[in-house]
Structures are given as structure tokens and as C-alpha cells.
Design a protein around this motif. Structure first.
Motif, PDB file in Angstrom:
ATOM      1  N   GLU A 238       0.932  -1.185  -0.180  1.00 47.70           N
ATOM      2  CA  GLU A 238       0.144  -0.078   0.008  1.00 47.70           C
ATOM      3  C   GLU A 238       1.113   1.446  -0.072  1.00 47.70           C
ATOM      4  N   GLN A 265      -3.479   2.151  -3.888  1.00 49.50           N
ATOM      5  CA  GLN A 265      -3.701   3.219  -2.661  1.00 49.50           C
ATOM      6  C   GLN A 265      -4.368   2.568  -1.430  1.00 49.50           C
ATOM      7  N   ASP A 266      -4.806   1.363  -1.664  1.00 45.49           N
ATOM      8  CA  ASP A 266      -5.588   0.819  -0.622  1.00 45.49           C
ATOM      9  C   ASP A 266      -5.824  -0.743  -0.829  1.00 45.49           C
ATOM     10  N   ARG A 268      -8.155  -4.015   0.630  1.00 43.88           N
ATOM     11  CA  ARG A 268      -9.137  -4.493   1.425  1.00 43.88           C
ATOM     12  C   ARG A 268      -9.594  -5.995   1.198  1.00 43.88           C
ATOM     13  N   SER A 282      -8.536  -4.080  -4.513  1.00 42.90           N
ATOM     14  CA  SER A 282      -7.480  -2.877  -4.480  1.00 42.90           C
ATOM     15  C   SER A 282      -7.739  -1.871  -5.153  1.00 42.90           C
ATOM     16  N   ASP A 283      -7.624  -0.600  -4.565  1.00 42.63           N
ATOM     17  CA  ASP A 283      -7.624   0.694  -5.258  1.00 42.63           C
ATOM     18  C   ASP A 283      -6.492   1.066  -5.905  1.00 42.63           C
ATOM     19  N   THR A 300     -10.850   0.362  -9.104  1.00 40.91           N
ATOM     20  CA  THR A 300     -10.916  -0.522  -8.098  1.00 40.91           C
ATOM     21  C   THR A 300     -10.821  -1.878  -8.900  1.00 40.91           C
TER      22      THR A 300
END
Lengths: 678, 388
Positions: A238, A265-266, A268, A282-283, A300
């Protein structure tokens, strides 16, 4: 398949023989079987493992033999490609040889068939009619047409020959399905690794075998953005970014450059209430490297929902720890009075530590933010699962390279009101973790346990406690002997655990007295350690004139249990997780496969071809109407390439109809009444 | 008008296919359309475009299937009514499965599947009994039992679908997601393929053989339930959350079912071939018929297996990043495909018939079985959600 008459033999040239061989059914069937077997081998032997695993499994000799046969990467090996090549060639030759003939046959109505040939067909019938010739032709044409045949007639003098064709599209099925195999193979070839093999063979490319940062991978192991087909993966933490992927190649890898940069970015993970993962997302931000001014793309992705970007497909394929930051406190078992040693590190890093037992390397391998396990049926909480909180996994490596693996939970677990730190240990990855419970004091800290540990390791205090326990006077020789023996047992217990104590017992004491002796020794050790434990409590300021509380008694029992397994635990310290900052990494697979659409086209052709082939049976009918006396003689013959049983019924029905239409009366039995298929 | 023309007028004046459909056919069509319409209007917000497409296509497919194979109409209606009854009795509470008498003992998914299992085993025994004593009545009873078992099996799957949504909304999914569920599907499809040919060939005696393989699947199912607790509904792993599952898995099982049918006909063929006029031989369809049936079954299986493999490849491209990864399951699908491709070439091109192909079909079942169960048991790979 051929119903044609064989051409007359002519002198055969090498090319003909070769073509004959390549197009032969025997070769095709052999290839199907051999490819099947080769594929099966590849599933039994796990492909593309690290080469060391194979070495361990097969030993050096067989490792080399299998390696030389490319058995670790069968599907990418030259010989497997050669087999597929042969299949491609064989199928192509078959199509090329048969397709023109079939296309011709589909369109051609043959009228010049001899009556002798017609009578040789399994399906044929001959009868007499008084109906006028023209009426017969008309009726037969109509009936055959109604039965689904394309009918054409030919008049040769007084004789009329009707020829009917039906289901000839079945022939198209053959052409479609076999062409499809060629198309699929070509599409697959386009996505295959032949260009890489050539580049490797010519020395332009060499897989990298060493572990190194991506920017240090040498040019000879790097593929430029002009590579038109690949399938690689990269793990991005990340907040980090990458403009490359790695392609695995046998025991090494290649770096594939991308014309864009992917930033994560992120990442989850969502979970079901059972703890099973529900979704991985995943972003991403994609920056076009060729066009730096362009607006970056925010997208995303999740499993089953990839991003297609300029012909590149970006998939969510895995996840891992991206280097979570960990703050750890190492409680030394050898210097229990010392303050715990604070370590700031991260997952995937290692820390070199000096300990009284020698140098140790701490390797932090995994961090989990939570651990959900099922609860036994009928748990008082009424829940089915419980979250045990964060955990870390690490290895403690000795200078000789061997290591034990540990798993520690951040949060204490509670059992019947008492709290413990849970730490698991295993000697090899194939073992289950064995868990050690370290009791926690009222403050929820290891302090009291550590004080107690310090005290039992203190030789002077231990001796004093032993003397106290045996209430012997100093200078009493016999008593000192006894005390010495007890001290020895206590040390054995501390250094090697309860098992060592039992082993010693078995060596020295007669079998029938062992149990009694063990009980006595444990009682003595309990007494001695109990005395030391009371001193610890006293130091804590606990009033010992009162009875020791149940909790404190239990703490002592738990400590004794922990002490007895501390020796095999192996680590010189307990690692307490103080705090963490989770950083996840998303494993992306990025592919470019220009052959995909070709393969799909081939697949569509294949399916269409197979249905055409199986459900449209090419059938032919002939009806000769020959003037005979005052009426006509009718000769009906039919031929079906396959599905003879169904054709039986169809032919029977049609000849009954024709007979009735020509006024020749019914047949004795029709197919229906014989109970065959309709 | 001459005799010829008179006859011609009568012979050619056959009604078109839609004119041959009766009132029952149209009512059935209407029934399915209402069902599809209801599903669309009530659950549209839960489906993506592909799933809506699958809904309408399966509705159309079901109507066509019912018109082509008439008993399918009754089966569809019975399954629908029983499933709706179960859904109604459940309401919003899964716990009613334990409280309500009808749910607990008849039509909760577990009970229905147990009924299916019991009835298939009974039907197998009855088929053998009917074959042994040449009793038409026993044969008809066996057929009726097979129909009942099939109905209960479908009801079990339908109700299980609903139950998964009752557990939790995010757990809900079509019950073709693990080995337990697809084994039920396998038993149902094999039995239905057999019932179709039974009617067409008007011979019940193959039932003893075919239902034996169905009973074997049931035995596995029961072991899997009682020993491994596999009947528990589990949520879907992310890789399976896709509309592809709804088409890939059923297509595959038409293939597996047809291959199993072919293998059992192969067994019957070999037994009859040894003594065509023996006790068994006199009861069975002729060797030519069985040979033909074996071919038809394998052709059907091959066609559907090809579709399933292609759909699988397309799904793999979307979920795993490549249409072909040489994953053990994929590779074994290819092996099965190659095996039957070789079989079909031998029959259609080389002109082989009878005994060798019957043996090959039986071996083929073991190859298929390995692809279907063995890969999950012995090999690891991306298809790891079906492990034992």
C-alpha cells in the motif's frame, strides 16, 4: 469416413507418403493419447516449484534426469510443444485434404449411380407401380422434400433419377471443428513462450536466479515494453507503485517492463462472519508513462473483476504483508530481571540479536490483524466463531542456520479468569504449533513471571530455599548430599524440562518405585519453588500473613507448567507485540495475451462444429424410376454416414410413404412397430 | 384425383411443430414465463446483466426442453410447487427447518436430499429385481421411484439455494459450488438422461446398470455428509463469486452424467455380448441399440463437456488472469476431452464398433472420475474448493 471409391493407385513420392502419414487417423489418435498422457504427468508432478524442492524430493541423480527431460515445466518444454505442433500439422493436413472434397460433396447431386451400386446399399427397396411416370416423379420429389431432403432430378431418356441430400451441413461440422483446433493452437502459440525460448537460445535473454530489488535486475533479464505477450505478477505494498512485473521462468525469473505505472492506494479484505475471506479489493491508480500529462486512471479491481487497460489486463490475484510496522518487546528468559528490549521493525525484515545463548537472527515473517477460529458447539457466548486478535509469526535462527518458528498473539487470552500470553512453537513447517501459556500478573504483565524466573535461576536463593525445605543445618554432610541432589533435579527441571526429570528417574530408580520417587521429587521441587514464589509475592508487597489467594496459587501452578516447557521452547526470549501499523500488499497479475480472442473464436467454431457434426447427419437418397412394362420399376436406396439406427426408421418411413403414394400398398411392418427408435 | 395425389395431400398435410403443441404445452410455457417474470421483477436488483441474461435464457431453455421431452413439464411443475411450498414454510427463519413437520421430514433441503438418496437406492434394487424376475410391474415401480427421487433431488437443490440466503444475505449462492452439491447434480442429470432414453427405447432393463452408478454417487454423498459434514452450506470464496459458475458447472455435469451413462451401457454391452441369447441378453436392448446409445451418450457428453471447458477457460481468463494455466483440473479436463475425442475418432472415422469401444467407455469413466473427484483429492491447484 469416406464413402467414395478409392482412386486408382499411382506411383507414390516421398511428399505423398509424408502427407499420408501426417493426415492419417492413426497418427491423430496416437497424438491425442500421447498428449493426454504427457499432460497427466504434469499434473502428478507439481510444476514450476523451486528447484530445491525437487532436489529434496528426488535426490541429486533423479533431479538431474527429470530436469533434462524438462519434467518440471512440461507444458513449456520443447518436446511438448513439438507434440502440439504435430497435432496442429496433422489436423491441418486432414482439413486440407478432406475439406475440398466435402464441400464438393455437399453441393453435388450424383445421378450416374449404377443400379448395382444402389442395390449394394444396406438401405434399399425395389417395387413396381402403375402410376404415371410424371406423377411418380412429382410425388417422390414432394415426399422426399417433405422429409427434409434437397432433391434434384435428372432425366436420361425414359429413366428419371432423383437424388436427395440432407444434413450435409454435418460436413461443415467436420470442417469447423477441425479448423477450430488449428485456430485454437495458433492463438495459444501466439500467447506461448516460443519468442522467449528463441531469445534465450540466441543468448539475448537469461533468467535471473538471484533475489534482488527490481531496479537492479540486469538488462539481459529484462524484457522491454515491446514484448507482445506475457503473464507476470508483482506484489505492491500500500502506498507504493510499480511499472514492471516478474515472469517466472523455470528456476529463475525475468523482469517485464510496463508502459504504465500502477500505484496501490489501498487493499481491502472483507470477511464473512466465519472468518473466511469474502472479497479482495485493490484501489489502483494507473499513470500512463508515455503520456505523463494524462489524467491518471482511478480504478478498483477485485477477484473476477479485472481492469482492461490498453490491451493489458490487471487482475487481483493474491495478497501478502507489505511490511507492517511492528513494535516489539523482547523479554529475555536468561536475564529475566532486565527491562524488556524494545525492537522496532517490520514484517519481511530480520534483526540480529546478541543473547546470552549466542547470536540469534530474528526473522519477522507474518503479521495477521485478526485470527478467527470456530468455537465449540454450545459456547456460552452463543457465537460460533471468535476473534483472537492480532498475531505475529517469526523465526529465531541460530548461527548454524537452524531455526524454530513461533507464533505469538498480541492480546492475552483468558481462561477461567486467569490471563495468559499464548505463544506457539514448531520445529518444522510441517508440524502443528505447540502452544505455551505464559501467565500474566494482575497488571496484565509478564513482570511477576519474570521475577519468579529470575529467582529460581538465582543459585544462592535456590540453595537457601532447598535448605529451608529440608530444614537441614549447615555443615550436615548427609543433608548437603541430599540438598545437592535436589539442586541437581531443580536445575535439570529448569534446563531441560519435566521430561528430563522423568528420564533421569527411569535411569536411576527401580521401575516399581519410580512413581513414588517422582511424586516425592516433584513435591520437593514444588516446595522449594513455592518458597521462592512466596518471596516474589512478598517483594510485591503482598501481605503473606493472610492466606495466599486462589488467583496467586493458580499463578504459581501455571508458572510451574510454563517452566517445565520453557526449555524445549528454544527461544531465549518471549516477543511481545506492543503495537503495529498494518501495511498490506496486493499481488497483481498483469497479462497481455493477443491470442485470447483468436482462441475464443476457435472455441466458438469448435462448439458450433461439434453440434453440427453430431446432430446433423449427412444422408443421401436415390430413387430411380425406370419404365417397366405397363408401369414403372422404382429403386430406392439410401445411405447415412452415421446414426444408422435412426436412419433405419427414417428410411422405413419414407419407403412406406413412397410405396403408398405409388399405389404399391403398405409394407408388412414399419420401423415403429418393430420397436426401434422413431 | 389419383391415388397418388390423394395420398400425397394427406401425407404432406402434416401440422408444423408449433401446431403439434397441446394445451398442456402452452400452459407449461406460461407457467415458466410467470416464474421467470416473477424472478426478474423481484430479484432484478440482485443480478447483474449477465445473470439476467442467464435467467431469461434458462427460462427459454426450460420451455424448449419441456416441449422436446414431455415428462420435463411435470417434473418442472412438481419441483416448482414443492420448492415454493418449502420456501413459504420457511418464511424468513431458517430455524423453522427444525420446527415445521413438513420441512423437517420432507422438503427442507437436507430431508429432500435424504429422500432422493433413499429413493435412488431403492429404485436401483427394484430395477435389478425387475430384471431378475422379468416383472413389468416392478420395472414400472422402479421408474416411478427414479422420477420421485429426481423430483426430490431438484427440490433439495432449490430449497438449499433459498436456505443459503436465509443463513445470511452475503452467504447466498446457487448450490453448484462444491463437491457435495455437484454430486447431487451428477446423480440427477445421470438419472434424467437415463429416463429420457428409457422412454425412447421403451426398455427398462438398462436402469439396473445406470442406477447402480447413481447409487454409487449417493453412497459417496452420504459418506461425505455423515463423515465430513459436507452438507453444511459454506459461503463462497471470492474466486467463485461469478455468474460463470451458473453456466460452467451445470454444463460440465451434463458431460459427466452422459459419460457415466455411456460407461454403464458399456458394462451392459460387454455382459450381453458374451452371451447374447443368455438370461441377461434376452432382456436388454439389442447390441446394436446399446452400441448406438453409447455413441449418442458420448456425443452429447462431449458436446457439453466442450462447452463447459470453453466456458471454464473464459471464466479462468477473468478470475485467474489466463484462459489456460495448466492447472491440474484444467489439464485433466483436457485429458478427458482428448480421451473422448480419440473414442469418437475411432468410432466415426476408423469405423470401430462394439466391444473395444465399450471397454474404452468404461475406462473413460475412470478418467472422468479422476478429473471430477481425484484431482481434488490427490492434486492441489486453483480448483481447491472441492477438497475432501
Amino acid at each position: 469416413m469416406s464413402t467414395e471409391i478409392r482412386p486408382t493407385p499411382r506411383p507414390r513420392r516421398l511428399g505423398d507418403i509424408l502427407l499420408e502419414f501426417l493426415g492419417s487417423m492413426n497418427l491423430a489418435i496416437s497424438l491425442l493419447v500421447v498428449i493426454g498422457i504427457a499432460s497427466a504427468i504434469g499434473t502428478v508432478l507439481k510444476q514450476n516449484e523451486p528447484y530445491n524442492n525437487y532436489k529434496i524430493k528426488f535426490g541429486d541423480f533423479w533431479f538431474e534426469v527429470f530436469r533434462s527431460l524438462d519434467l518440471y515445466d512440461i507444458y513449456g518444454s520443447n518436446w511438448f510443444l513439438l507434440l502440439l505442433g504435430f497435432l496442429l500439422l496433422s489436423t491441418s493436413v486432414c482439413v486440407a485434404r478432406n475439406a475440398p472434397r466435402m464441400l464438393h460433396e455437399m453441393r453435388t447431386f450424383r445421378f450416374n449411380v449404377q443400379e448395382k451400386s444402389l442395390r449394394a446399399f444396406h438401405h434399399h427397396d425395389e417395387w413396381h407401380s402403375h402410376a404415371p411416370h410424371a406423377e411418380l416423379v412429382e410425388a417422390a420429389t414432394a415426399l422426399m422434400g417433405h422429409a427434409g431432403y434437397r432433391v434434384k432430378g435428372d432425366r436420361d431418356g425414359a429413366v428419371t433419377t432423383l437424388a436427395g441430400l440432407r444434413g450435409m451441413a454435418g460436413r461443415i461440422g467436420y470442417i469447423l471443428s477441425h479448423t477450430a483446433i488449428v485456430v485454437i493452437c495458433l492463438g495459444g502459440l501466439l500467447d506461448g513462450n516460443i519468442p522467449l525460448k528463441l531469445a534465450e537460445f540466441s543468448g539475448e535473454l537469461k533468467p535471473e536466479l538471484r533475489d534482488m530489488p527490481a531496479n537492479e535486475v540486469p538488462a539481459i533479464s529484462t524484457l522491454g515494453t515491446d514484448n507482445h505477450s506475457f503473464r507476470g505478477s508483482v506484489s505492491i505494498p500500500e502506498g507504493a507503485r510499480a511499472n514492471f512485473v516478474f515472469l517466472q521462468l523455470r528456476d529463475g525469473y525475468l523482469k517485464q517492463e510496463l508502459p504504465f505505472t500502477v500505484a496501490l492506494q489501498d487493499f481491502r479484505i472483507e470477511h464473512y462472519s466465519t472468518g473466511m475471506p469474502k472479497s479482495f479489493e485493490s484501489d489502483l491508480i494507473i499513470y500512463d508513462d508515455q503520456n505523463p500529462d494524462a489524467e491518471p486512471l482511478h480504478q478498483t479491481i477485485r477477484v473476477n473483476h479485472p481492469l482492461i487497460y490498453n490491451g493489458y489486463a490487471i487482475y487481483q490475484s493474491s495478497f501478502s504483508d507489505g511490511g507492517s510496522k511492528l513494535k516489539l518487546a523482547a523479554w529475555s528468559f536468561d536475564a529475566p530481571e532486565a527491562e524488556p528490549f524494545i525492537i522496532d521493525s517490520a514484517v519481511n525484515r530480520s534483526v540480529d540479536l546478541e543473547t546470552p545463548r549466542g547470536d540469534r537472527r530474528l526473522e519477522l515473517t507474518e503479521f495477521k490483524a485478526f485470527n478467527i477460529f470456530p468455537l465449540p458447539e454450545g459456547d456460552p457466548s452463543g457465537k460460533k466463531h471468535r476473534n483472537y486478535g492480532p498475531s505475529i509469526t517469526f523465526k529465531v535462527r541460530r548461527p548454524n542456520g537452524t531455526a524454530f518458528e513461533y507464533q505469538n498473539y498480541m492480546l492475552p487470552i483468558e481462561q477461567d479468569g486467569a490471563r495468559y500470553y499464548l505463544t506457539g512453537m514448531r520445529a518444522t513447517p510441517s508440524d502443528q504449533f505447540g502452544f505455551l501459556h505464559l501467565p500474566l500478573d494482575r497488571k496484565g504483565s509478564l513482570e511477576r513471571f519474570m521475577h519468579f524466573l529470575a529467582r529460581v535461576h538465582d543459585r544462592e536463593r535456590l540453595n537457601a530455599a532447598i535448605a529451608n525445605e529440608t530444614s537441614s543445618a549447615v555443615g550436615d554432610e548427609r543433608a548437603e548430599q541430599v540438598n545437592g541432589a535436589i539442586a541437581h533435579l531443580a536445575e535439570l527441571f529448569l534446563d531441560q524440562g519435566i521430561d528430563a526429570l522423568i528420564a533421569e528417574m527411569e535411569e536411576k530408580v527401580e521401575p516399581e518405585q519410580r512413581q513414588a520417587a517422582l511424586d516425592a521429587y516433584i513435591k520437593v521441587i514444588q516446595g522449594v519453588f513455592g518458597t521462592l514464589y512466596l518471596e516474589v509475592l512478598e517483594e510485591e508487597g503482598i501481605d503473606l500473613s493472610q492466606d495466599v489467594t486462589a488467583a496467586d496459587t493458580r499463578f504459581f501452578d501455571d508458572s510451574m507448567t510454563a517452566l517445565s516447557t520453557l526449555a524445549p521452547y528454544g527461544s531465549p526470549f518471549y516477543l511481545e507485540l506492543k503495537s503495529f501499523e498494518q501495511v498490506e500488499a496486493s499481488g497483481l497479475q498483469i497479462t497481455k495475451s493477443p491470442g485470447k480472442d483468436i482462441v475464443y473464436l476457435g472455441s466458438a467454431l469448435l462448439i458450433a462444429g461439434i453440434f453440427f457434426m453430431f446432430y446433423l447427419h449427412p444422408r443421401k437418397l436415390w430413387l430411380r424410376i425406370v419404365p417397366d412394362g405397363d408401369g414403372s420399376r422404382l429403386l430406392l436406396a439410401g445411405n447415412s454416414v452415421r446414426n444408422h439406427a435412426d436412419f433405419d426408421a427414417e428410411f422405413d418411413k419414407l419407403r412406406a410413404q413412397l410405396r403408398r403414394a405409388s399405389g404399391a400398398g403398405d409394407l408388412g411392418a414399419t420401423a415403429d412397430e418393430r420397436g426401434t427408435a422413431v | 384425383m389419383s391415388v397418388t395425389q390423394e395420398y400425397l395431400a394427406q401425407a404432406l398435410n402434416q401440422p408444423a411443430w408449433y401446431q403439434r403443441l397441446g394445451a398442456y404445452d402452452w400452459l407449461f410455457g406460461l407457467f415458466v414465463l410467470i416464474g421467470v417474470g416473477y424472478a426478474y421483477s423481484d430479484f432484478r436488483h440482485l443480478m447483474d446483466a449477465y445473470e439476467v441474461g442467464i435467467l431469461f435464457a434458462s427460462g427459454a431453455g426450460l420451455i424448449a426442453f419441456g416441449w422436446f421431452w414431455k415428462p420435463m413439464r411435470g417434473l418442472t411443475i412438481a419441483v416448482a410447487l414443492l420448492s415454493l411450498a418449502a420456501i413459504g414454510l420457511y418464511g424468513d427463519e431458517l430455524a423453522r427447518g427444525e420446527q415445521n413437520f413438513f420441512l423437517k421430514f420432507l422438503i427442507s433441503s437436507q430431508s429432500a436430499i435424504m429422500w432422493m438418496s433413499a429413493l435412488y437406492v431403492l429404485a436401483t434394487l427394484t430395477y435389478w429385481f425387475a430384471l431378475a424376475i422379468r416383472s413389468d410391474f416392478a420395472g414400472r415401480t422402479a421408474t416411478a421411484m427414479t422420477w420421485c427421487a429426481t423430483t426430490m433431488g431438484w427440490v433439495g437443490l432449490m430449497v438449499r439455494w433459498r436456505e443459503s440466503y436465509l443463513i445470511s444475505h452475503d452467504v447466498g449462492h446457487i448450490p453448484v459450488s462444491n463437491l457435495y452439491e455437484v454430486f447431487i447434480l451428477f446423480a440427477l442429470i445421470t438419472a434424467m438422461l437415463y429416463l429420457h432414453y428409457e422412454r425412447r427405447y421403451a426398455n427398462r432393463n438398462l436402469g439396473a446398470f445406470v442406477l447402480t452408478v447413481v447409487s454409487a454417487a449417493v453412497a459417496f454423498l452420504l459418506w461425505y455428509t455423515f463423515d465430513r459434514g459436507a452438507h453444511e452450506i459454506q459461503p463462497l470464496v471470492p474466486a467463485l463469486q461469478s455468474y460463470w459458475m451458473k453456466i460452467h458447472v451445470p454444463a460440465n455435469f451434463v458431460g459427466y452424467g452422459a459419460f457415466a451413462l455411456a460407461a454403464m451401457i458399456g458394462v451392459a454391452y460387454l455382459l450381453v455380448e458374451r452371451r447374447p441369447e443368455g438370461f441377461l441378453g434376452r432382456a436388454m436392448p439389442t447390441l446394436t441399440q446399446m452400441d448406438d446409445l453409447m455413441y449418442k451418450s458420448i456425443a452429447l457428453g462431449f458436446a457439453f463437456f466442450t462447452i463447459a471447458t470453453v466456458l471454464g477457460a473464459m471464466w479462468a481468463a477473468e478470475a485467474w488472469g489466463g484462459y489456460w494455466s495448466w492447472d491440474p483440473k484444467e489439464t485433466w479436463a483436457l485429458i478427458v476431452w482428448l480421451n473422448y475425442a480419440a473414442w469418437l475418432h475411432l468410432r466415426l472415422t476408423k469405423g470401430w464398433r462394439g466391444k473395444p469401444l465399450a471397454w474404452w467407455a468404461i475406462v473413460g469413466l475412470f478418467v472422468t472420475l479422476f478429473a471430477f473427484v481425484g484431482v481434488n483429492m490427490f492434486l492441489s491447484g486453483l480448483h481447491s474448493y472441492g477438497t475432501l
